[in-house]
Every structure is written in structure tokens, then in C-alpha cells.
Design a protein around this motif. Sequence first.
Motif, PDB file in Angstrom:
ATOM      1  N   MET A  35       0.849  -1.086  -0.069  1.00 42.49           N
ATOM      2  CA  MET A  35       0.039   0.019  -0.167  1.00 42.49           C
ATOM      3  C   MET A  35       0.704   1.233   0.201  1.00 42.49           C
ATOM      4  O   MET A  35       1.972   1.154   0.676  1.00 42.49           O
ATOM      5  CB  MET A  35      -0.715  -0.105   1.320  1.00 42.49           C
ATOM      6  CG  MET A  35      -2.024  -1.009   1.183  1.00 42.49           C
ATOM      7  SD  MET A  35      -2.985  -0.740   2.739  1.00 42.49           S
ATOM      8  CE  MET A  35      -3.877   0.710   2.842  1.00 42.49           C
ATOM      9  N   ASN A  41      -1.858   6.264   6.292  1.00 40.27           N
ATOM     10  CA  ASN A  41      -3.292   5.496   6.552  1.00 40.27           C
ATOM     11  C   ASN A  41      -3.733   5.445   7.709  1.00 40.27           C
ATOM     12  O   ASN A  41      -4.925   4.881   8.078  1.00 40.27           O
ATOM     13  CB  ASN A  41      -2.889   4.101   6.016  1.00 40.27           C
ATOM     14  CG  ASN A  41      -2.617   3.942   4.451  1.00 40.27           C
ATOM     15  OD1 ASN A  41      -3.512   4.241   3.539  1.00 40.27           O
ATOM     16  ND2 ASN A  41      -1.474   3.560   4.051  1.00 40.27           N
ATOM     17  N   VAL A  92      -9.245   7.879   6.407  1.00 43.35           N
ATOM     18  CA  VAL A  92      -7.973   7.011   6.306  1.00 43.35           C
ATOM     19  C   VAL A  92      -8.352   5.770   5.449  1.00 43.35           C
ATOM     20  O   VAL A  92      -7.291   4.944   4.821  1.00 43.35           O
ATOM     21  CB  VAL A  92      -7.210   6.757   7.746  1.00 43.35           C
ATOM     22  CG1 VAL A  92      -6.948   8.087   8.345  1.00 43.35           C
ATOM     23  CG2 VAL A  92      -8.219   5.830   8.384  1.00 43.35           C
ATOM     24  N   GLU A  96      -6.006   6.244   0.312  1.00 44.16           N
ATOM     25  CA  GLU A  96      -4.888   5.296  -0.476  1.00 44.16           C
ATOM     26  C   GLU A  96      -5.161   5.088  -1.724  1.00 44.16           C
ATOM     27  O   GLU A  96      -4.738   5.400  -2.672  1.00 44.16           O
ATOM     28  CB  GLU A  96      -4.503   4.414   0.250  1.00 44.16           C
ATOM     29  CG  GLU A  96      -3.164   3.496  -0.163  1.00 44.16           C
ATOM     30  CD  GLU A  96      -3.025   2.736  -1.303  1.00 44.16           C
ATOM     31  OE1 GLU A  96      -2.119   2.127  -1.808  1.00 44.16           O
ATOM     32  OE2 GLU A  96      -4.579   2.273  -1.584  1.00 44.16           O
TER      33      GLU A  96
END
Length: 433
Positions: A35, A41, A92, A96
Motif C-alpha cells: 500500500m 493510512n 483514512v 490510499e
Amino acid sequence: MYKVVIIGGGWSGIAAALAARKAGAEVSLVEKTDMLLGLGNVGGIMRNNGRFTAAEENIALGASELFGITDKLSRHVNVDFPGHKHASLYDVIKVEPQVRRLLKETGIEVRTIARAVDVVMETEKTANGDGVLKGIVLADGSIIEGDVFVECTGSTGPMGNCLTYGNGCCMCVLRCPAFGPRVSITQKAGKNDIMGQRKDGAFGAFSGSGKLEKSSLSEDIQKMLEETGVAVIPLRQEEVAKEKLDLKVCQQYALDEYAENIVLLDTGYAKIMTPYFPLEKLRAVPGFENARYADPYAGGKGNSVRYLSVAERDNHMRVTGLENLLCGGEKSGLFVGHTEAITTGTLAGYNSARYLKGIRPLELPRQLATGDLISYANRKIKTKDGLMTRYTFAGAEYFQRMQEKGLYTTDPKAVRKRVKKYDLENIYKEPII
């Protein structure tokens, strides 16, 4: 085409990649986990206190993309909590994938599960004795060559550091056991890293927060978080542990309120603003009877330890003694926060492109908060006291400095006027190559 290689896919690495790409370079970004964003995150706090000014400066300079994403994904805006005003709390859980799509659309090559473990150096040094990187070696033995490199690997991990300077591996979002430890590219290139310290002289600092599964909290707390973004739950006197405030990396939250209360923020999870809180004691607090940590999983015991691998650099973000290696984020100083990472990463990526064209690198003026933070932290880190200080637009020593110097404002028009005064408006959008 000239090639820039970015090592590390956190906020600073992503910002560096975008800046270099917009300037016209071919860009490859390598990230050791599966990720992007790293600590982004689990963070989620933007635009609080002086970060509002810094965000608007970056936007005026031409680095608007990442702030556009976090603004769009904010679950709450203009949130006040102890010591902080007008914060935005981005989701969060959703951020991503949005960032990854942006990089793809911009034409940046992204390679995940690609851990850099070593460097390949040119045999000849420059006339002034600086080393020159030729490539980086990945864990699978492959080599990625480039013309200039930007290290944004952060300062957390490997596990041995958390074992030595913390309370052991707490199984955080960085997942060293699964994807391997972070490796310092500057050290592999023959340079010594700087290690930050705590007030007691111990190295490193604990990450300042964790996240709880919101559904594990009482309905009243969940409702409070959903409606206002913040929940402040008083603790009984015997539960107060002020000594933990000195352990935190985030000194802007080292206020008595964060020891006397449980402060929660809604970032999709319930962000608990303390380095760790023993689960048995946490569940004794009304409303937390079923509380469960989402990150770090061992948040009842400890947290990740940071600031153990900071590069020496100049104010252009170039690593001292290495001709073609720049740095950003926590690798570039004792910085705290996403805005700080984006600020330093963007300048590093932009200057990587200027290096390729043989153009004098940009130093942001100290009349801008972004430029002042970069130069001020660089001066301070050379002192013993400076090794125990953290630098953030959001609070503590540096936010006080912002206010004293008249750099803090929440007026975007005033910020753009200030940037324009130094002929820097949209400079990050200008093609160089």
C-alpha cells in the motif's frame, strides 16, 4: 528521458513523484509494502493550526493535488480539539486508492512490494568528493537505475529499533514482519544518519496516536464522533499518566488535556490521541468496555518508534555528500505530519528535476512558512536541544514561531499574495524538462 527514482511511497514520496513528473521527468516510485501512504493510512489530520497556512502555500506554489484529495475526503472540517483549531479529518480508509489512481493518471510508474536494500554507486566521485548513485538494489536482486534519486523511506523501523527503543514490535501499519525492514539508503551510500532523542536522552519517539475500531465503542461515543468529529472522555485521577506525554513524537499534543482525557478523532476509525493505552485499563473506562485496537494491533502495549534515521541535508533537500540524492518527509528532519511530508517531498521532487537540467535548485524563502520550517529545522538539528525537538506547523515550538513571525494566517488570498510577491506562484506546475 531523464529518470527520477523515488524510494518510499508515503506522503513525501508521493509528493516528490508528482512534483518531478509535473516538471517533465520520467518517474519510478518503489514502496516496500503493498500500500501507498504509509503512516498516512492511520493519520488523517490536516489544516489544523499552521498547517492551514502551509497547505495554502503549497497550493499557491502549484502543489494542490494531494490537498485536493484530503479536502475532498474530509469527514469533518473546521474541527476544534484541545490545542487545535479548524482541523480537517480525512477518511483514512478511502484515501490510499484515490492517491494511487492519481499517480497512475499522472504517468508515474508505481512498484509496490519493492523494498530497496542497497545502492549501486558510480566508481568516480564528483570534483568536490561527493558520491554519485547509479541505482538502487531491490530485495529480489533487481536493480533500478536512475539519474537522480529521492529518499522518502521515513524514520520508523526496522523491528529491532522498536524492540530496542520502544516496547517491542506493536504490529503497526508498516508491517515490517510481512514486507521486510526499512533500509536507509543514505547509510548504504556511506553517510551517517542522525537519530532524534527524547527528553530523557533515549533515542527515537513513540508515534503519538493509534486507532480503535469505532464500532467497538459505545453508541454514545460513536454518535459524538459521527456528529462532531471529536470526543473528549475524562479519566479518573488514578488513570492519568502524564509521563507518557514526554514519549510522544507529536509534541503538539503533549498537553495535559491528552493525559487527563481520552481524546478521540473521527478519521473513519476512532483515532486515539495517545501513544498507547493498556487495553485492560481502557476497557475499564465507561464507553470503552468492548474497545479494540485496529492499529497498532498491540496498541495496549506500545507503538512504533520514529526518528531513528534522519539524513543530513541542505535547504534544497539534497543529502550532504551525495551529488544526486535528495530526501523528504521524516528522512529529511524531525518533522511531524502529512502537510510537513508533502511540503518537503514536493520541494525534493521539484529540485530533482532542476538538478537534471543543471538549473540552480530552489530554496523556498524564509518569508514563507514552508521555507522557514525547512531552514529552521535544519539549523536546530545541529544542536543537542534540537535533537529533542519536533517540528510541525500544527503546534509546539514551531507553530509559536510561525505566529511570532507573522507567518500564520487562515486567509488563502493573503497566502497567495505572499507567494506571488516572491514570484513563486504555480512554480511547481512549470515544466522544466
